[in-house]
Design an enzyme around this catalytic site. Structure first.
Site, short mmCIF file in Angstrom:
data_model
loop_
_atom_site.label_atom_id
_atom_site.label_comp_id
_atom_site.label_asym_id
_atom_site.label_seq_id
_atom_site.Cartn_x
_atom_site.Cartn_y
_atom_site.Cartn_z
N LYS A 125 -5.25 22.04 -7.71
CA LYS A 125 -5.68 21.64 -8.28
C LYS A 125 -6.01 23.67 -8.68
O LYS A 125 -6.33 23.52 -9.64
CB LYS A 125 -6.86 20.92 -7.44
CG LYS A 125 -7.22 19.64 -7.85
CD LYS A 125 -8.41 19.22 -7.44
CE LYS A 125 -8.00 17.38 -7.50
NZ LYS A 125 -9.17 16.41 -6.41
N GLN A 156 -14.08 16.17 -2.87
CA GLN A 156 -12.94 15.64 -2.14
C GLN A 156 -12.87 14.23 -1.13
O GLN A 156 -13.63 14.69 -0.01
CB GLN A 156 -11.35 16.32 -1.27
CG GLN A 156 -10.32 15.34 -1.71
CD GLN A 156 -9.60 15.22 -2.25
OE1 GLN A 156 -9.59 16.18 -3.74
NE2 GLN A 156 -8.93 14.08 -2.78
N ASP A 188 -15.61 13.41 -11.99
CA ASP A 188 -14.77 12.59 -11.87
C ASP A 188 -15.05 11.44 -12.01
O ASP A 188 -14.23 10.41 -12.02
CB ASP A 188 -14.18 12.31 -10.33
CG ASP A 188 -13.52 13.34 -9.42
OD1 ASP A 188 -12.57 12.82 -9.77
OD2 ASP A 188 -13.81 13.58 -8.28
#
Ligand code: NAD
Length: 282
Positions: free
Chosen positions: A53, A97, A120
């Site tokens: 990322k 995460q 997200d």
């Protein structure tokens, strides 16, 4: 024989679009989109994902920060960091995460990320907006799947779509997006019996299960579009999907490979959402 859907190629197009958008935003308003990735513990897969990322952000001109916290981090320590990032003007997207260590309540943490920075799309407010048909951020993998279908001009409207898997991250939001695009949608899960009877109805079949090669040729309709979200490691340590690619490609009209199908789209859509978030902040 199916046409192979090339997720790497499509994701390059999206990344190029994001890079152009980042450049334009900087020129017009002086804003540089910023993404903060928070990693707790030493999960090797998560570390690789976060590293990828970071590289992807650099390539498109997105500012990125990475927070690596030790495995024993407490929930209140993580909360402090989330609060700091929520109030940081340079950060437009916060990515926590998963999975988090067991002493931390993931649900509580995800709810504390400001919905306006929840790139997200996991916060209940963003899930609600998606259900309503008015999404702010759509989870990256489901959004990437729709982009793949659109890139290949695969018609969704009026089609019979079957999604195998009902997770909040992939299965459910993918089903909702397909529904908004006027497919007739069925969601299957571990208690669906017999699975093949349902999957054989699909014009568009999405497998988001996490079981190596569960979807076999006999479970797929002739000419179906097959999207394989699964990422599994087989006994030889190779990455394989949820679909028996070799068998199913003989019968499908389109199919995504693993790796190189849905995977690259997830990161591309994360960059996309970070740019969108920076634009909303204007
Ligand atoms: P999950 O474990 O949360 O959900 C799996 C779903 O599959 C569940 O709803 C379960 O009911 C269903 N299922 C399990 N066994 C089944 C069976 N035998 N028959 C029918 N349904 C069954 O997983 P997830 O987070 O949704 O991820 C699914 C897969 O997608 C995993 O392999 C994951 O690694 C992968 N994934 C890939 C990406 C990507 O970018 N390509 C992103 C997220 C997840």
């Amino acid at each position: 024989m199916a046409e192979i859907i090339d997720g790497k190629e499509v994701s390059q197009h999206i990344r190029k679009e994001v890079a152009e958008g980042v450049g334009a935003l900087k020129r017009e308003s002086g804003i540089i989109p910023g993404l903060a990735a928070v990693l707790v513990g030493n999960n090797p897969a998560s570390e690789i994902y976060v590293r990828n990322k970071r590289k992807a952000c650099e390539q498109v001109g997105i500012y990125s920060e990475e927070y690596k916290l030790p495995e024993e981090t407490s929930e209140s320590e993580l909360l402090l960091l989330i609060n700091k990032l929520n109030n940081d003007k340079n950060i437009h997207g916060i990515l926590v995460q998963l999975p988090l260590p067991t002493q931390i309540n993931s649900e509580r943490i995800l709810r504390l990320v400001f919905p306006s920075k929840d790139i997200d799309g996991f916060h209940p407010e963003n899930v609600g907006l998606l259900l309503e048909g008015n999404p702010r951020f759509v989870s990256c993998t489901p959004n990437g799947i729709i982009k793949l279908l659109d890139f290949y001009r695969i018609e969704i409207l009026g089609k019979e779509a079957v999604v195998v898997g009902r997770s909040n991250i992939v299965g459910k939001p993918t089903a909702i997006l397909l529904l908004h695009r006027h497919a007739t949608v069925t969601i299957c899960h571990s208690r669906t019996k017999p699975l093949g009877d349902v999957t054989r109805r699909a014009d568009i079949l999405v497998a988001a299960i996490g079981r190596e090669r569960l979807i076999t040729q006999d479970m797929v309709k002739e000419g179906a579009v097959v999207i394989d979200v699964g990422i599994n490691r087989n006994s030889e340590g190779k990455l394989v999907g949820d679909v028996d690619f070799e068998g199913v490609k003989e019968k499908a009209s389109y199919i995504t490979p693993v790796p190189g199908g849905v995977g690259p789209m997830t990161i591309a859509m994360l960059l996309w959402n970070t740019l969108e978030s920076a634009k909303y902040s204007l």
